[in-house]
Design a protein around this motif. Structure first.
Motif, PDB file in Angstrom:
ATOM      1  N   ALA A  61       0.250  -0.730  -0.078  1.00  0.00           N
ATOM      2  CA  ALA A  61      -0.178   0.412   0.047  1.00  0.00           C
ATOM      3  C   ALA A  61       0.958   1.142   0.376  1.00  0.00           C
ATOM      4  N   TYR A  62       2.037   1.268   0.807  1.00  0.00           N
ATOM      5  CA  TYR A  62       2.516   2.461   0.759  1.00  0.00           C
ATOM      6  C   TYR A  62       3.709   2.546  -0.644  1.00  0.00           C
ATOM      7  N   ILE A  63       3.655   1.816  -1.079  1.00  0.00           N
ATOM      8  CA  ILE A  63       4.350   1.895  -2.520  1.00  0.00           C
ATOM      9  C   ILE A  63       3.585   2.426  -3.121  1.00  0.00           C
ATOM     10  N   TYR A  64       2.454   1.205  -3.634  1.00  0.00           N
ATOM     11  CA  TYR A  64       1.209   2.000  -4.105  1.00  0.00           C
ATOM     12  C   TYR A  64       0.773   3.287  -4.231  1.00  0.00           C
ATOM     13  N   ALA A  65       0.429   3.884  -3.130  1.00  0.00           N
ATOM     14  CA  ALA A  65       0.080   5.014  -2.630  1.00  0.00           C
ATOM     15  C   ALA A  65       1.335   6.658  -3.448  1.00  0.00           C
ATOM     16  N   ARG A  66       2.633   5.582  -4.021  1.00  0.00           N
ATOM     17  CA  ARG A  66       3.522   6.624  -4.092  1.00  0.00           C
ATOM     18  C   ARG A  66       3.936   6.948  -5.389  1.00  0.00           C
ATOM     19  N   THR A  67       3.472   5.423  -6.336  1.00  0.00           N
ATOM     20  CA  THR A  67       3.698   5.305  -7.453  1.00  0.00           C
ATOM     21  C   THR A  67       2.223   6.559  -8.730  1.00  0.00           C
ATOM     22  N   PRO A  68       3.587   6.907  -9.335  1.00  0.00           N
ATOM     23  CA  PRO A  68       2.352   8.260  -9.977  1.00  0.00           C
ATOM     24  C   PRO A  68       1.515   7.130 -10.990  1.00  0.00           C
ATOM     25  N   ASP A  69       0.267   7.850 -10.877  1.00  0.00           N
ATOM     26  CA  ASP A  69      -0.273   7.159 -11.613  1.00  0.00           C
ATOM     27  C   ASP A  69      -0.861   7.013 -12.637  1.00  0.00           C
ATOM     28  N   ARG A  70       0.306   7.449 -14.029  1.00  0.00           N
ATOM     29  CA  ARG A  70       0.998   7.192 -15.473  1.00  0.00           C
ATOM     30  C   ARG A  70       1.190   5.742 -15.304  1.00  0.00           C
ATOM     31  N   PHE A  71       1.715   5.178 -14.401  1.00  0.00           N
ATOM     32  CA  PHE A  71       2.285   2.870 -14.069  1.00  0.00           C
ATOM     33  C   PHE A  71       0.421   2.674 -13.435  1.00  0.00           C
ATOM     34  N   THR A  72      -0.138   2.545 -14.336  1.00  0.00           N
ATOM     35  CA  THR A  72      -1.378   1.874 -14.548  1.00  0.00           C
ATOM     36  C   THR A  72      -1.292  -0.033 -13.746  1.00  0.00           C
ATOM     37  N   GLU A  73      -0.156  -0.367 -15.106  1.00  0.00           N
ATOM     38  CA  GLU A  73      -0.213  -2.033 -15.119  1.00  0.00           C
ATOM     39  C   GLU A  73       0.562  -2.166 -13.680  1.00  0.00           C
ATOM     40  N   ALA A  74       1.603  -1.209 -13.158  1.00  0.00           N
ATOM     41  CA  ALA A  74       1.905  -1.482 -12.339  1.00  0.00           C
ATOM     42  C   ALA A  74       1.302  -1.473 -10.654  1.00  0.00           C
ATOM     43  N   LYS A  75       0.535  -0.717 -11.015  1.00  0.00           N
ATOM     44  CA  LYS A  75      -0.779   0.054  -9.603  1.00  0.00           C
ATOM     45  C   LYS A  75      -1.645  -1.095  -9.653  1.00  0.00           C
ATOM     46  N   ASP A  76      -2.417  -1.585 -10.456  1.00  0.00           N
ATOM     47  CA  ASP A  76      -2.823  -2.662 -10.777  1.00  0.00           C
ATOM     48  C   ASP A  76      -2.269  -3.724 -10.026  1.00  0.00           C
ATOM     49  N   PHE A  77      -1.499  -4.445 -10.165  1.00  0.00           N
ATOM     50  CA  PHE A  77      -0.310  -5.413  -9.939  1.00  0.00           C
ATOM     51  C   PHE A  77      -0.176  -5.246  -8.389  1.00  0.00           C
ATOM     52  N   LEU A  78       0.138  -4.105  -7.792  1.00  0.00           N
ATOM     53  CA  LEU A  78       0.200  -4.011  -6.368  1.00  0.00           C
ATOM     54  C   LEU A  78      -1.106  -3.873  -5.728  1.00  0.00           C
ATOM     55  N   LEU A  79      -2.208  -3.904  -6.453  1.00  0.00           N
ATOM     56  CA  LEU A  79      -3.959  -3.752  -5.812  1.00  0.00           C
ATOM     57  C   LEU A  79      -4.247  -5.318  -6.068  1.00  0.00           C
ATOM     58  N   ALA A  80      -3.702  -6.094  -7.262  1.00  0.00           N
ATOM     59  CA  ALA A  80      -4.300  -7.011  -6.859  1.00  0.00           C
ATOM     60  C   ALA A  80      -2.999  -8.521  -6.129  1.00  0.00           C
TER      61      ALA A  80
END
Length: 121
Positions: A61-80
């Motif tokens: 969650a910490y990494i997710y919150a600090r990942t720029p929104d343009r990296f949607t694939e990375a954010k989706d991976f973290l959420l999953a």
């Protein structure tokens, strides 16, 4: 914010960071795989491992919150991954507690932060 590495440089940095540190070659892992550990050994491992992996979804969650929104694939991976850790099926920490109980310890001993070894702390 620091400049992000490109994909290839990041991959190379990750591979260099873990080179020679494979957990499956650690003496404990070798002893486990070869059946040389007692239930007491495994129970004590679980009591400590719980505190190591318990906050994993928080780290994600910490990494997710600090990942720029343009990296949607990375954010989706973290959420999953967070979903799998906390909601999807059996929570990983609950599975670990069940394993520990099967090895002869109790939920109370597993979750008690005063019970972990100094190395884990």
């Amino acid at each position: 914010m620091a400049e992000l590495m490109n994909r290839d440089d990041f991959r190379a940095a990750l591979e260099n960071a873990i080179k020679g540190k494979s957990a499956n070659k650690a003496p404990f892992s070798v002893a486990w795989a070869s059946g040389k550990l007692s239930r007491d050994h495994l129970a004590r491992w679980a009591e400590n491992h719980y505190h190591y992996v318990g906050p994993f979804a928080d780290y994600l969650a910490y990494i997710y919150a600090r990942t720029p929104d343009r990296f949607t694939e990375a954010k989706d991976f973290l959420l999953a991954n967070m979903y799998e850790e906390e909601i999807g099926g059996d929570r990983h920490t609950d599975l670990l507690i069940r394993f520990a109980e099967a090895c002869g310890t109790t939920r109370e001993r597993v979750i008690d932060p005063d019970n972990m070894s100094a190395t884990t702390r």
